[in-house]
Design a protein around this motif. Structure first.
Motif, PDB file in Angstrom:
ATOM      1  N   VAL A 100     -11.249 -22.129   0.154  1.00  0.00           N
ATOM      2  CA  VAL A 100      -9.868 -22.597   0.091  1.00  0.00           C
ATOM      3  C   VAL A 100      -9.111 -21.958  -1.071  1.00  0.00           C
ATOM      4  O   VAL A 100      -7.993 -21.466  -0.902  1.00  0.00           O
ATOM      5  N   ALA A 143      -6.863 -29.316  -2.510  1.00  0.00           N
ATOM      6  CA  ALA A 143      -7.844 -28.829  -1.546  1.00  0.00           C
ATOM      7  C   ALA A 143      -9.180 -29.521  -1.781  1.00  0.00           C
ATOM      8  O   ALA A 143      -9.469 -29.989  -2.877  1.00  0.00           O
ATOM      9  N   GLY A 180     -12.809 -27.106   2.986  1.00  0.00           N
ATOM     10  CA  GLY A 180     -11.555 -27.182   3.723  1.00  0.00           C
ATOM     11  C   GLY A 180     -11.319 -25.967   4.597  1.00  0.00           C
ATOM     12  O   GLY A 180     -11.731 -24.855   4.277  1.00  0.00           O
ATOM     13  N   VAL A 187      -4.972 -24.585   4.399  1.00  0.00           N
ATOM     14  CA  VAL A 187      -4.174 -24.751   3.190  1.00  0.00           C
ATOM     15  C   VAL A 187      -2.976 -25.606   3.579  1.00  0.00           C
ATOM     16  O   VAL A 187      -2.287 -25.314   4.553  1.00  0.00           O
TER      17      VAL A 187
END
Length: 359
Positions: A5, A36, A40, A43
């Protein structure tokens, strides 16, 4: 190639966000990255204008989902919103599309925009509920909002197929994700899959579920108590009891530091009774399904364990077990029910943790 991320944010901030702003008419908005989390796949930006949060922009950077997957999710969310579900609406682009895609450097980014849910998360409110209202109101509303989403799902006929539980959780995926040094864990997971094969998939029991229902994925209007559910990124066709098991699990945090197992059990019984009353005020849930609660808590455990190993694998990291993951594995391997919450394995000073194990 998996992109972390934090690495993705750098490129997206500089290159993709300006394009997304044009596509969705966000010029003049301040788009601030949301926090984040490890593993993840997107975004996320909170888009503010005049100091007020108005929308949430999501940019997916992994290549593990297709255009059809995203549209299956977004069309379901739009359906829920239009039929009275307490979810933020999907905001179309300037071209009227629910989903836009941008290609850069042989990489495709899928972009969508949602209305900002009213209120805050419990964490943002320091886990305090609204002043003057009993916690039972909150517990009831948690069940009620989930029941409404499930009732709407029972009437939904998708125009695009959203993947199903067994597409991601099967013998092949278990073999691929779980280290070979954990043969008993693999065996127990396969046993869970066999138990699920015996369950009905009729419209009252099986449909599109949220699959990540927890207090980090809904906002609360602390003036009214209204809960608005978001982040349907993991939604899939599954048994509704998977979400109901998550509803049970969500209650443990309120009593996790209590040393007396009897008091923990009494609290959970009362909590879940109230949450179920809210759930049943919106949709049916028979005793035969409720009897499968323990099974689906174990299925929730299986999902969380497989996800943890998948994140390590995608990050290029060697598999390892921290205390929290070791605890979950122990509960699954030893058939310990209810997350071990009433078992000797549980320690209130270190909730849901167990000695690290070597892989």
């Amino acid at each position: 190639m998996y992109i972390k991320v934090n690495e993705a944010v750098k490129n997206i901030d500089a290159l993709i966000l300006p394009m997304a702003s044009v596509l969705y008419g966000l010029e003049g908005y301040a788009c601030k990255p949301a926090n984040a989390h490890e593993g993840g796949r997107n975004v996320v930006y909170v888009c503010e204008k005049g100091g007020e949060a108005a929308a949430v922009l999501r940019i997916a950077f992994l290549q593990d989902r297709t255009r059809e997957d995203f549209l299956g999710e977004l069309e379901f969310v739009r359906y829920l919103f239009e039929h009275g579900g307490s979810v933020p609406d999907v905001v179309g682009s300037r071209q009227g599309n629910l989903l836009e895609e941008v290609a850069h450097d042989h990489h495709t980014f899928f972009i969508c925009l949602f209305q900002k849910a009213a209120g805050k998360t419990l964490a943002e409110n320091q886990y305090r509920y609204r002043e003057g209202a009993p916690m039972t109101e909150y517990f009831f509303n948690c069940g009620k909002v989930l029941g409404k989403l499930h009732q709407l799902s029972k009437g939904y006929t998708p125009s695009r197929r959203r993947y199903g539980f067994h597409d991601k959780f099967n013998a092949d995926s278990i073999e691929k994700r779980i280290p070979g040094s954990l043969p008993l864990l693999k065996e127990k997971m396969l046993d869970l899959l066999k138990a699920l094969e015996e369950l009905d998939k009729n419209r009252e029991a099986y449909g599109i579920v949220h699959f990540d229902f927890n207090d980090g994925n809904y906002a609360i209007d602390f003036a009214t108590g209204q809960i608005t559910v978001y982040d349907f990124d993991n939604c899939c066709s599954c048994w509704y009891m998977f979400d109901v098991a998550s509803l049970w699990t969500n209650g443990t945090g309120w009593i996790q530091f209590e040393p007396d197992a009897g008091k923990r059990r009494a609290f959970m019984d009362a909590y879940f009774k109230t949450a179920l009353e809210g759930y049943k005020s919106e949709t049916g849930l028979g005793d035969a399904l409720l009897e499968k609660l323990h099974l689906f808590i174990q299925v929730n455990l299986m999902e969380s364990i497989m996800d943890a190993f998948e994140v390590m694998r995608n990050n290029g990291e060697a598999p390892e077990c921290n205390e929290a993951l070791s605890y979950r594995i122990k509960c699954l391997e030893d058939d310990i029910p209810y997350l071990g919450f009433f078992h000797d394995i549980y320690a209130c000073d270190e909730p849901f943790e167990h000695d690290k194990r070597t892989i």
